[in-house]
Write a protein that holds these residues in place. Structure first.
Motif, mmCIF file in Angstrom:
data_model
loop_
_atom_site.group_PDB
_atom_site.id
_atom_site.type_symbol
_atom_site.label_atom_id
_atom_site.label_comp_id
_atom_site.label_asym_id
_atom_site.label_seq_id
_atom_site.Cartn_x
_atom_site.Cartn_y
_atom_site.Cartn_z
ATOM 1 N N CYS A 30 0.868 -1.176 0.000
ATOM 2 C CA CYS A 30 0.000 0.000 0.000
ATOM 3 C C CYS A 30 0.909 1.232 0.000
ATOM 4 O O CYS A 30 1.829 1.304 0.815
ATOM 5 C CB CYS A 30 -0.901 -0.011 1.230
ATOM 6 N N PRO A 31 0.702 2.213 -0.884
ATOM 7 C CA PRO A 31 1.597 3.372 -0.931
ATOM 8 C C PRO A 31 1.479 4.292 0.282
ATOM 9 O O PRO A 31 2.355 5.102 0.527
ATOM 10 C CB PRO A 31 1.185 4.105 -2.196
ATOM 11 N N ILE A 32 0.434 4.161 1.062
ATOM 12 C CA ILE A 32 0.257 5.026 2.232
ATOM 13 C C ILE A 32 0.889 4.408 3.478
ATOM 14 O O ILE A 32 1.657 5.047 4.182
ATOM 15 C CB ILE A 32 -1.245 5.292 2.489
ATOM 16 N N CYS A 33 0.571 3.142 3.776
ATOM 17 C CA CYS A 33 0.978 2.564 5.063
ATOM 18 C C CYS A 33 1.942 1.383 4.943
ATOM 19 O O CYS A 33 2.304 0.793 5.951
ATOM 20 C CB CYS A 33 -0.254 2.135 5.850
ATOM 21 N N ASP A 34 2.343 0.985 3.760
ATOM 22 C CA ASP A 34 3.267 -0.141 3.525
ATOM 23 C C ASP A 34 2.688 -1.503 3.879
ATOM 24 O O ASP A 34 3.418 -2.471 3.953
ATOM 25 C CB ASP A 34 4.574 0.038 4.293
ATOM 26 N N SER A 35 1.410 -1.596 4.122
ATOM 27 C CA SER A 35 0.805 -2.890 4.439
ATOM 28 C C SER A 35 0.731 -3.738 3.171
ATOM 29 O O SER A 35 0.603 -3.218 2.078
ATOM 30 C CB SER A 35 -0.572 -2.640 5.053
ATOM 31 N N MET A 36 0.810 -5.047 3.337
ATOM 32 C CA MET A 36 0.763 -5.940 2.185
ATOM 33 C C MET A 36 -0.446 -6.868 2.257
ATOM 34 O O MET A 36 -0.428 -7.958 1.723
ATOM 35 C CB MET A 36 2.050 -6.753 2.096
ATOM 36 N N VAL A 37 -1.515 -6.432 2.921
ATOM 37 C CA VAL A 37 -2.708 -7.263 3.070
ATOM 38 C C VAL A 37 -3.940 -6.539 2.545
ATOM 39 O O VAL A 37 -4.000 -5.317 2.533
ATOM 40 C CB VAL A 37 -2.938 -7.640 4.553
ATOM 41 N N LYS A 38 -4.909 -7.297 2.106
ATOM 42 C CA LYS A 38 -6.226 -6.831 1.693
ATOM 43 C C LYS A 38 -6.211 -5.681 0.688
ATOM 44 O O LYS A 38 -6.670 -4.576 0.974
ATOM 45 C CB LYS A 38 -7.043 -6.403 2.906
ATOM 46 N N PRO A 39 -5.704 -5.880 -0.536
ATOM 47 C CA PRO A 39 -5.777 -4.802 -1.525
ATOM 48 C C PRO A 39 -7.227 -4.500 -1.882
ATOM 49 O O PRO A 39 -8.028 -5.402 -2.076
ATOM 50 C CB PRO A 39 -5.006 -5.360 -2.716
ATOM 51 N N LYS A 40 -7.572 -3.229 -1.957
ATOM 52 C CA LYS A 40 -8.966 -2.849 -2.139
ATOM 53 C C LYS A 40 -9.194 -1.966 -3.361
ATOM 54 O O LYS A 40 -9.954 -2.319 -4.238
ATOM 55 C CB LYS A 40 -9.446 -2.123 -0.869
ATOM 56 N N ALA A 69 6.377 0.403 -19.682
ATOM 57 C CA ALA A 69 6.094 -0.111 -18.332
ATOM 58 C C ALA A 69 5.593 -1.548 -18.358
ATOM 59 O O ALA A 69 4.657 -1.903 -17.665
ATOM 60 C CB ALA A 69 5.094 0.806 -17.620
ATOM 61 N N GLU A 70 6.254 -2.412 -19.145
ATOM 62 C CA GLU A 70 5.784 -3.794 -19.273
ATOM 63 C C GLU A 70 6.016 -4.629 -18.022
ATOM 64 O O GLU A 70 5.332 -5.618 -17.804
ATOM 65 C CB GLU A 70 6.419 -4.488 -20.484
ATOM 66 N N SER A 71 6.970 -4.243 -17.170
ATOM 67 C CA SER A 71 7.195 -5.043 -15.965
ATOM 68 C C SER A 71 6.507 -4.444 -14.735
ATOM 69 O O SER A 71 6.736 -4.901 -13.630
ATOM 70 C CB SER A 71 8.697 -5.179 -15.695
ATOM 71 N N GLY A 72 5.663 -3.449 -14.915
ATOM 72 C CA GLY A 72 4.965 -2.836 -13.795
ATOM 73 C C GLY A 72 3.635 -3.510 -13.504
ATOM 74 O O GLY A 72 2.958 -4.008 -14.395
ATOM 75 N N THR A 73 3.264 -3.542 -12.231
ATOM 76 C CA THR A 73 1.978 -4.087 -11.822
ATOM 77 C C THR A 73 1.158 -2.967 -11.187
ATOM 78 O O THR A 73 1.716 -2.064 -10.568
ATOM 79 C CB THR A 73 2.147 -5.233 -10.807
ATOM 80 N N PRO A 74 -0.162 -2.995 -11.317
ATOM 81 C CA PRO A 74 -0.984 -1.926 -10.734
ATOM 82 C C PRO A 74 -0.869 -1.877 -9.218
ATOM 83 O O PRO A 74 -0.774 -2.903 -8.553
ATOM 84 C CB PRO A 74 -2.416 -2.290 -11.142
ATOM 85 N N ALA A 75 -0.864 -0.674 -8.684
ATOM 86 C CA ALA A 75 -0.785 -0.471 -7.236
ATOM 87 C C ALA A 75 -2.196 -0.407 -6.652
ATOM 88 O O ALA A 75 -3.127 0.071 -7.298
ATOM 89 C CB ALA A 75 -0.044 0.825 -6.945
ATOM 90 N N TYR A 76 -2.330 -0.907 -5.432
ATOM 91 C CA TYR A 76 -3.620 -0.905 -4.736
ATOM 92 C C TYR A 76 -3.450 -0.329 -3.337
ATOM 93 O O TYR A 76 -2.425 -0.530 -2.688
ATOM 94 C CB TYR A 76 -4.168 -2.336 -4.600
ATOM 95 N N TYR A 77 -4.489 0.384 -2.874
ATOM 96 C CA TYR A 77 -4.562 0.798 -1.480
ATOM 97 C C TYR A 77 -5.093 -0.375 -0.665
ATOM 98 O O TYR A 77 -5.910 -1.151 -1.144
ATOM 99 C CB TYR A 77 -5.516 1.978 -1.298
ATOM 100 N N CYS A 78 -4.679 -0.475 0.601
ATOM 101 C CA CYS A 78 -5.182 -1.543 1.461
ATOM 102 C C CYS A 78 -6.582 -1.183 1.969
ATOM 103 O O CYS A 78 -7.042 -0.044 1.848
ATOM 104 C CB CYS A 78 -4.235 -1.783 2.632
ATOM 105 N N TYR A 79 -7.245 -2.143 2.551
ATOM 106 C CA TYR A 79 -8.617 -1.976 3.029
ATOM 107 C C TYR A 79 -8.704 -0.893 4.110
ATOM 108 O O TYR A 79 -9.622 -0.081 4.111
ATOM 109 C CB TYR A 79 -9.144 -3.310 3.559
ATOM 110 N N GLU A 80 -7.735 -0.874 5.042
ATOM 111 C CA GLU A 80 -7.776 0.094 6.134
ATOM 112 C C GLU A 80 -7.640 1.528 5.631
ATOM 113 O O GLU A 80 -8.298 2.437 6.136
ATOM 114 C CB GLU A 80 -6.684 -0.202 7.164
ATOM 115 N N CYS A 81 -6.785 1.760 4.635
ATOM 116 C CA CYS A 81 -6.627 3.112 4.083
ATOM 117 C C CYS A 81 -7.882 3.549 3.326
ATOM 118 O O CYS A 81 -8.220 4.729 3.332
ATOM 119 C CB CYS A 81 -5.415 3.177 3.166
ATOM 120 N N VAL A 82 -8.582 2.607 2.701
ATOM 121 C CA VAL A 82 -9.829 2.937 2.015
ATOM 122 C C VAL A 82 -10.918 3.267 3.025
ATOM 123 O O VAL A 82 -11.666 4.235 2.853
ATOM 124 C CB VAL A 82 -10.261 1.783 1.078
#
Length: 116
Positions: A30-40, A69-82
């Motif tokens: 998650c770009p805000i909190c660095d969490s790696m769980v529950k992408p939302k 940007a062929e090796s890039g993956t989409p970024a997601y915010y975690c559930y808590e930040c949403v």
């Protein structure tokens, strides 16, 4: 990312329609909190952060993602930040490299031309 390193500055402009991309080493964070769980929710970046060479770089660490940007993956915010609506604050791209990384670059440079 910005939670652990206090000297990093985020863009925080109004997000546009472009999706932020991450490199393989930052994938799942998650770009805000660095969490790696529950992408939302997908990360949206502003138009100035997507244009030019910046669109081909990771939004967190700045590593080059390759042509188109062929090796890039989409970024997601975690559930808590949403839930806390931190994903509505603005563009999360890191705009500076931080003082610790800048100090490392200057310390690696040879001392040419200095009078001692």
């Amino acid at each position: 990312m910005s939670r652990h390193q206090f000297d990093l500055v985020q863009c925080m402009k109004q997000p546009g329609t472009h999706i932020g991309l991450l490199c393989l080493s930052c994938d799942g964070r998650c770009p805000i909190c660095d969490s790696m769980v529950k992408p939302k929710a997908k990360v949206r970046v502003c138009d100035s952060c997507h244009s030019g060479n910046a669109g081909e770089r990771c939004i967190l660490c700045g590593h080059h993602l390759g042509e188109n940007a062929e090796s890039g993956t989409p970024a997601y915010y975690c559930y808590e930040c949403v839930v806390q609506e931190k994903h509505r604050e603005g563009c999360p791209r890191i705009t500076n490299v931080g003082s610790s990384k800048a100090d490392m670059v200057f310390n690696k440079r040879p001392n040419r031309g200095l009078i001692t």
